[in-house]
Design an enzyme around this catalytic site. Structure first.
Site, PDB file in Angstrom:
ATOM      1  N   GLU A  17       0.843  -1.198   0.000  1.00  0.00           N
ATOM      2  CA  GLU A  17       0.000   0.000   0.000  1.00  0.00           C
ATOM      3  C   GLU A  17       0.877   1.246   0.000  1.00  0.00           C
ATOM      4  O   GLU A  17       0.666   2.177  -0.785  1.00  0.00           O
ATOM      5  CB  GLU A  17      -0.905   0.008   1.233  1.00  0.00           C
ATOM      6  CG  GLU A  17      -1.944  -1.097   1.255  1.00  0.00           C
ATOM      7  CD  GLU A  17      -2.645  -1.212   2.591  1.00  0.00           C
ATOM      8  OE1 GLU A  17      -3.786  -1.697   2.611  1.00  0.00           O
ATOM      9  OE2 GLU A  17      -2.054  -0.835   3.632  1.00  0.00           O
ATOM     10  N   ASP A 177     -11.851  -6.743  -1.909  1.00  0.00           N
ATOM     11  CA  ASP A 177     -12.597  -7.998  -2.055  1.00  0.00           C
ATOM     12  C   ASP A 177     -13.965  -7.860  -1.416  1.00  0.00           C
ATOM     13  O   ASP A 177     -14.134  -7.136  -0.439  1.00  0.00           O
ATOM     14  CB  ASP A 177     -11.841  -9.169  -1.420  1.00  0.00           C
ATOM     15  CG  ASP A 177     -11.508  -8.930   0.042  1.00  0.00           C
ATOM     16  OD1 ASP A 177     -11.970  -9.700   0.890  1.00  0.00           O
ATOM     17  OD2 ASP A 177     -10.772  -7.972   0.355  1.00  0.00           O
TER      18      ASP A 177
END
Length: 214
Positions: A17, A177
């Site tokens: 990230e 997700d």
């Protein structure tokens, strides 16, 4: 005398990230916390003490169990809460005793982020020390917080530290997700291969808008 530019603190849980934020402009201080609430809280505490940011953003990916929220979508937290805390009688599930159940995001930061990404979903982000476990566990969380839009492992912990120090806070989450999908694990892996870089580029729009506002 010219005013010093405001300093924005950014905390990410995972190196991949943080790596996607390389090259972002602005007076930023970025930190890698590691995964989980304790890591996130320690990093936020250290950042406040050492860097003295004017605000802190918990930035990274999150899952969802909400139909219609898809991989690559942005969820901007209007507030955060813990889904795995229980302090006994007299406290609401999710509430750390002596603290509010919900940690509200800073209104100015929230408005700037929403203005920057109009398609973002805005609402509750819940945090707990667990990745996706089962539909049964998701149902438990949904029963506790039926309006939750996303689930991560750090945002509420950073929010709690910011609340205790009076530091403006915001959580910006990119959905990696959806737990409703039968191939959730595969789609999580696919997110990093196909959508992550494009999604994280949009973060620059949020930071630019926040810079204008501070």
């Amino acid at each position: 005398m010219q005013a010093m530019p405001k300093k924005i603190g950014i905390i990410c849980a995972m190196k991949r990230e943080l790596d996607l934020l390389e090259g972002l402009s602005g007076n930023l201080v970025c930190a890698l916390s590691g995964i989980g609430k304790v890591n996130a809280a320690v990093t936020a505490e250290r950042m406040i003490a050492d860097e003295k940011p004017d605000c802190i953003i918990s930035l990274g990916v999150a899952g969802t169990f909400v139909e219609g929220i898809n991989e690559g979508d942005f969820v901007i937290a209007s507030r955060t809460a813990f889904h795995d805390v229980w302090c006994g009688k007299g406290n609401a599930p999710g509430q750390v005793q002596g603290l509010p159940l919900f940690f509200e995001s800073d209104h100015t930061l929230l408005k700037a982020a929403v203005d920057a990404i109009r398609t973002a979903k805005v609402g509750l982000v819940c945090s707990g020390d667990q990745f996706y476990i089962s539909r049964e566990e998701d149902n438990r969380q949904k029963k506790l917080f039926p309006d939750a839009l996303a689930i991560d492992m750090e945002a509420a912990a950073v929010a709690q530290v910011c609340f205790l120090h009076g530091i403006p806070f915001l959580a910006v989450k990119i959905i990696s997700d959806n737990h409703l999908h039968p191939s959730q694990a595969e789609r999580y892996d696919s997110f990093w291969d196909t959508l992550a870089e494009k999604s994280f580029r949009a973060v620059e729009d949020i930071l630019a808008k926040i810079n204008e506002t501070l």
